[in-house]
Design an enzyme around this catalytic site. Structure first.
Site, short mmCIF file in Angstrom:
data_model
loop_
_atom_site.label_atom_id
_atom_site.label_comp_id
_atom_site.label_asym_id
_atom_site.label_seq_id
_atom_site.Cartn_x
_atom_site.Cartn_y
_atom_site.Cartn_z
N SER A 1 0.85 -1.19 0.00
CA SER A 1 0.00 0.00 0.00
C SER A 1 0.88 1.24 0.00
CB SER A 1 -0.90 0.01 1.24
OG SER A 1 -1.58 1.25 1.37
N TYR B 1 -2.36 -0.23 10.20
CA TYR B 1 -2.36 -0.57 8.77
C TYR B 1 -1.05 -0.13 8.12
CZ TYR B 1 -4.05 -1.02 3.97
OH TYR B 1 -4.20 -1.37 2.65
#
Length: 279
Positions: free
Chosen positions: A146, A159
């Site tokens: 990501s 995250y």
């Protein structure tokens, strides 16, 4: 070399493959006539995913409910896949979750986020990749990272930590594969804004700025064909140039000894905006 792993009768395993980017990637592989093994927790999606992959031309389709944070379950799956198909040619570690988090874990989400997003990638690779190497045939590993694991914006630290770990692990994996002379290669997929179950929230229609999973999969395979390791996807709002400036600024926090996350710091935000605009 990696693209040689794709072909009729060969086998691909995709975690988080019942929908979104995972399913779109599996569809590409199905069109090459591969066997597809879909790993997911969302059993309610299995029938539709299987029908889609069979319609796309997959040789065989398996769907398995496996928690990627469960090492014993992953080992059992590897034995089952090896016993039936002889092993895996393409491995995509795409399973992930984003329930939100805070720095002191009042949300109680850190353990699961790290176990799935990072631990799942590490465990699946550690269980499956040695067998891929031992076969002495071309192999392809794709790990989904990501941009939040590169520029680490404030707001969801668990995250960010998990995806930063995926980046570092995949870099180390590819270095090992390269230095050992293996025919297997690893690659880091870094999607942009993609309209999936992970990003949907309460929206029923794709935002204009988002890519579809299919666009992301198309870009993935175009990049793999060029031999790219870092597959940094744009979207309808963010260009490659913008991504590069954001990444460059983040790295210069270290090089220039600025405050961490200076892009969001009150004393540096204006300087970043000027840099981003090329001033």
């Amino acid at each position: 070399m990696g693209m040689d792993a794709i072909g009729a009768g060969k086998t691909a395993l995709v975690t988080g493959g019942a929908a979104g980017i995972g399913l779109a990637t599996a569809q590409h592989l199905a069109r090459a006539g591969m066997n597809i093994v879909v790993i997911d927790l969302r059993e309610e999606l299995f029938d539709a995913a299987e029908a889609t992959l069979r319609a796309d031309g997959a040789a065989e389709v398996w769907t398995r409910k496996v928690d990627v944070s469960d090492l014993a379950a992953i080992k059992a799956l590897e034995a089952e896949v090896k016993g039936h198909f002889g092993g895996v040619n393409v491995l995509m570690c795409n399973a992930g979750m984003q329930p939100g988090s805070d720095i002191f874990n009042t949300s109680k989400t850190w353990d699961k986020v790290l176990a799935v997003n990072l631990g799942g990638v590490v465990s699946v690779c550690q269980v499956f990749v040695p067998g891929m190497m031992e076969r002495g045939a071309p192999g392809l590993v794709i790990n989904t990272g990501s941009k939040q694991g590169i520029t680490t914006p404030p707001g969801d630290p668990a995250y960010n930590v998990s995806k930063a770990g995926v980046k570092v692990f995949t870099e180390a994996l590819q270095h090992h594969l390269r230095e050992s002379g293996s025919l297997v290669s690893a690659h880091l997929l870094v999607p942009g804004f993609v309209f999936t179950d992970l990003t949907r929230r309460d929206r029923t229609e794709k935002p204009d700025g988002a890519w579809t999973p299919e666009q992301t999969a198309d870009f993935l395979f175009e990049s793999l064909a060029k031999g790219d390791f870092y597959i940094i996807c744009p979207d309808n709002d963010v260009t490659r140039e913008v991504d590069e400036k954001r990444m460059d600024w983040a790295m210069h926090d270290i090089i220039d000894n600025r405050p961490p996350l200076s892009r969001w710091h009150k004393d540096w935000a204006e300087a970043f905006e000027a840099y981003a605009k090329g001033n």
